[in-house]
Design a protein around this motif. Structure first.
Motif, PDB file in Angstrom:
ATOM      1  N   TYR A 285      83.344  17.000  47.760  1.00 49.94           N
ATOM      2  CA  TYR A 285      84.791  16.991  47.431  1.00 49.94           C
ATOM      3  C   TYR A 285      85.311  17.599  48.577  1.00 49.94           C
ATOM      4  CZ  TYR A 285      83.981  16.160  42.471  1.00 49.94           C
ATOM      5  OH  TYR A 285      83.815  15.414  41.341  1.00 49.94           O
ATOM      6  N   CYS A 286      84.661  18.479  49.564  1.00 49.95           N
ATOM      7  CA  CYS A 286      85.324  18.900  50.490  1.00 49.95           C
ATOM      8  C   CYS A 286      85.317  18.089  51.842  1.00 49.95           C
ATOM      9  CB  CYS A 286      84.538  20.295  51.081  1.00 49.95           C
ATOM     10  SG  CYS A 286      85.197  20.963  52.556  1.00 49.95           S
TER      11      CYS A 286
ATOM     12  N   TYR B 266      86.703  20.427  57.327  1.00 49.42           N
ATOM     13  CA  TYR B 266      86.888  21.631  57.084  1.00 49.42           C
ATOM     14  C   TYR B 266      85.583  22.556  56.862  1.00 49.42           C
ATOM     15  CZ  TYR B 266      91.572  19.818  55.514  1.00 49.42           C
ATOM     16  OH  TYR B 266      93.011  19.508  55.538  1.00 49.42           O
ATOM     17  N   SER B 267      84.711  21.887  56.990  1.00 46.43           N
ATOM     18  CA  SER B 267      83.229  22.584  56.648  1.00 46.43           C
ATOM     19  C   SER B 267      82.542  22.644  58.000  1.00 46.43           C
ATOM     20  CB  SER B 267      82.274  21.834  55.673  1.00 46.43           C
ATOM     21  OG  SER B 267      82.066  20.558  55.995  1.00 46.43           O
TER      22      SER B 267
ATOM     23  N   ILE C  46      81.569  25.981  51.931  1.00 47.91           N
ATOM     24  CA  ILE C  46      80.175  26.445  51.936  1.00 47.91           C
ATOM     25  C   ILE C  46      79.315  25.475  51.538  1.00 47.91           C
ATOM     26  CG2 ILE C  46      78.778  28.317  50.766  1.00 47.91           C
ATOM     27  CD1 ILE C  46      81.246  30.129  51.012  1.00 47.91           C
ATOM     28  N   ALA C  47      79.610  24.844  50.207  1.00 49.33           N
ATOM     29  CA  ALA C  47      78.946  23.652  49.795  1.00 49.33           C
ATOM     30  C   ALA C  47      78.659  22.476  50.663  1.00 49.33           C
ATOM     31  CB  ALA C  47      79.354  23.429  48.132  1.00 49.33           C
ATOM     32  N   SER C  48      79.902  22.356  51.325  1.00 45.70           N
ATOM     33  CA  SER C  48      79.836  21.186  52.283  1.00 45.70           C
ATOM     34  C   SER C  48      78.919  21.288  53.308  1.00 45.70           C
ATOM     35  CB  SER C  48      81.225  20.648  52.411  1.00 45.70           C
ATOM     36  OG  SER C  48      81.271  19.511  53.293  1.00 45.70           O
ATOM     37  N   GLY C  49      79.192  22.503  53.967  1.00 44.40           N
ATOM     38  CA  GLY C  49      78.598  23.019  55.147  1.00 44.40           C
ATOM     39  C   GLY C  49      76.994  23.053  54.949  1.00 44.40           C
TER      40      GLY C  49
END
Length: 611
Positions: free
Chosen positions: A265-266, A270-271, A314-317
């Motif tokens: 979703y990100c 941004y990640s 955070i989840a995406s990174g």
């Protein structure tokens, strides 16, 4: 009793304790304790699972040639404090502050059992009298499995308990290395064995090995040669995922899949900042994972570094970092060995997005990830590892033809004692599969409780909730009124093999998509026809592709639905309520039908519909 049968029992005793049964080199049954206790991820000794296997396959104790536990590193601590089932998120945070901070930052030997003494469950098998002496022992020391002096007593406890339970000699009890169990399951569960196969394991901890690569080669004389390529204990991802899950306010050792589902979703732009933070920890150096700057710990130190960052970044990174490490490692292994046939297991191999990218490394990569390659399947891994250790040969039946290895569903005609209000429910016995398909086409939600239960957390049709995959709105009804599920999590799709290429861009052979262990990109038709069963952001799908004859009645249901709707697929999610394991009894199935907004229940011999 047939004393010519060679019977082996495999046991994973800790998170989601599980038992498996192998007879004459073939897995005939495997089931987790949670299915009988209705406690998700039940970590206690799997006495109900073992008892079911013994009874179901008419095993006499004298036939048992061996009982194989997975892992040398084990203590009863997490089972006794009910770490996986009774801990809240606040308990996990308290554990970080009161157990792990003193251990890591003050070098104190803190006992988890003493810290959580009020949570102790000494009534579990074999009872208070047995457990008290070990509680007193572990209260005085660091009771974690990383302490080598705990290993012998951990083996002693497991040997004593299964010996007493099954009335067998302790000499028949063996212990299988954690990574070896994963590798054995990954390789031997696959039906078609190729001449050379890279067998890889990626884990969080294990027996002090959390990544390994082995080369399995079938020699001309039919024997199997195994060469160790690399192994180590510095792979960061399993541990990182566990504690990022907690940092995000979710339950570690259970909700990592929610972090993975959140990642797409990100926007990746941004990640990037988070990705760079993770990149500073570790890189791939040849065939090994090497720390650049190892975090002091995986909770406090990392939490500090991520302070102020958005949850989705955070989840995406983390997902980007996971993919980059794994892909580079596997590329290096392929380059070194020149082998492109890969079997993969271990907790990290549950990351279906990373698995999709492995399949895309190049067009000749052939990736196989078995059903539920996490620690629950280690019960089978222990059996397979023991079988190979004694035989050193490839046997024709040393594979899993299917994963329907659990208890048989009870027919409605044998439902004595279960009452339904006739004014509220209708029982259809004629053409009930066709009528179920018709109801699904009318956007009704039908659960299916038939035949043998599939092993693992991913329902494959026999213990499934099913719906029209084309109707996006139906997701809200399932999430809000049936499963109480997080809105961002995608569903899956069951599709007969004949129609798979209409909906999916397949990077592997069909066997790789039998168990929902790999993601795929969807075609334009798939994006439309499977709109409710794909990830709403990146449009990928975690498919369950059904080979002809693999599950005849389920395939018939999908084909009937296809004739009506021109969509040859069903949205598929596990038949359970949120926080509970997949249903394991007719009574449990009826209760969910009554308590939830399900529209109907499909059984072996009828369809029950709410009026």
């Amino acid at each position: 009793m047939n004393l010519n049968r060679n019977v082996v029992i495999g046991i994973n005793w800790e998170q989601n304790s599980t038992a498996a049964l192998m007879i004459n080199n073939q897995i005939v049954g495997c089931v987790s304790e949670e299915r009988f206790t209705n406690i998700k991820n039940d970590e206690r000794y799997p006495i109900h699972a073992i008892n079911w296997l013994i009874k179901e396959f008419k095993v006499n104790r004298k036939e048992i040639s061996g009982v194989n536990y997975i892992s040398h590193s084990w203590t009863p601590t997490y089972s006794l404090v009910r770490h996986y089932t009774q801990f809240s998120i606040n308990d996990y945070i308290y554990e970080q502050n009161k157990v792990w901070y003193p251990r890591l930052y003050k070098k104190k030997d803190v006992s988890t059992i003493k810290t959580f003494e009020k949570k102790l469950d000494l009534n579990q098998y074999p009872g208070k009298k047995y457990w008290k002496k070990y509680v007193n022992y572990f209260k005085k020391k660091n009771d974690h499995t990383s302490k080598k002096d705990n290993l012998s007593i951990g083996k002693k406890i497991r040997s004593e308990i299964v010996s007493n339970h099954l009335k067998i000699s302790e000499n028949k009890v063996n212990f299988i290395d954690h990574a070896t169990g994963h590798a054995a399951y990954a390789y031997f569960s696959k039906k078609k064995k190729l001449k050379k196969t890279l067998v890889l394991t990626l884990d969080a901890f294990g027996d002090h090995i959390n990544y390994s690569a082995k080369l399995f080669t079938i020699l001309k004389n039919g024997k199997l040669e195994i060469k160790n390529i690399v192994k180590g204990n510095d792979f960061i991802i399993g541990r990182l995922y566990r504690y990022i899950t907690l940092i995000l306010g979710l339950k570690p050792n259970e909700h990592e899949y929610k972090v993975m589902g959140l990642a797409p979703y990100c926007n990746k732009n941004y990640s990037k900042k988070i990705y760079k933070i993770f990149q500073s920890f570790q890189k791939v150096n040849g065939l090994n994972f090497r720390y650049l700057k190892k975090p002091k710990d995986f909770y406090f130190d990392i939490k500090k570094k991520l302070d102020g960052s958005r949850f989705d970044t955070i989840a995406s990174g983390l997902q980007l970092y996971t993919e980059s490490l794994i892909i580079k490692w596997i590329k290096n292994l392929i380059k070194r060995t020149r082998v492109k046939n890969i079997c993969l297991a271990g907790g990290v191999s549950m990351n279906v997005k990373a698995n999709m990218l492995i399949s895309k490394i190049n067009k000749n990569v052939n990736l196989y990830v078995p059903a539920c390659p996490d620690d629950a399947s280690q019960a089978m891994g222990a059996c397979f590892a023991s079988f190979f250790g004694k035989n050193k040969k490839i046997f024709q039946n040393s594979y899993l033809d299917n994963i329907y290895l659990g208890p048989e569903a009870k027919e409605w005609s044998n439902s004595k004692g279960i009452n339904l209000n006739k004014s509220s429910y209708r029982i259809i016995k004629k053409n009930f599969i066709k009528k179920a398909a018709k109801l699904i086409s009318l956007n009704k939600i039908i659960a299916r409780y038939v035949n043998k239960a599939e092993f693992g957390a991913r329902a494959l049709g026999n213990r499934s909730i099913l719906a029209n995959p084309s109707n996006v709105e139906i997701k809200n009804k399932i999430n809000e009124k049936i499963k109480s599920r997080d809105f961002w999590m995608p569903f899956a799709a069951s599709v007969p093999k004949k129609y798979a290429k209409k909906y999916f861009h397949l990077d592997n052979n069909i066997e790789s998509y039998k168990y929902m262990t790999c993601c795929v990109n969807t075609t334009n038709l798939g994006k439309t026809k499977l709109a409710a069963a794909i990830h709403p952001y990146d449009k990928t799908c975690r498919p369950h592709i059904i080979e002809k004859g693999q599950n005849i009645d389920y395939e018939k249901l999908i084909l009937e639905f296809g004739k009506i709707s021109n969509t040859y697929a069903l949205l598929n999610t596990s038949f359970n309520l949120h926080g509970f394991p997949i249903v394991n009894s007719l009574n449990g199935a009826i209760n969910i039908l009554k308590k939830s907004n399900l529209d109907g229940l499909l059984l072996n011999d009828c369809l029950i519909v709410k009026k």
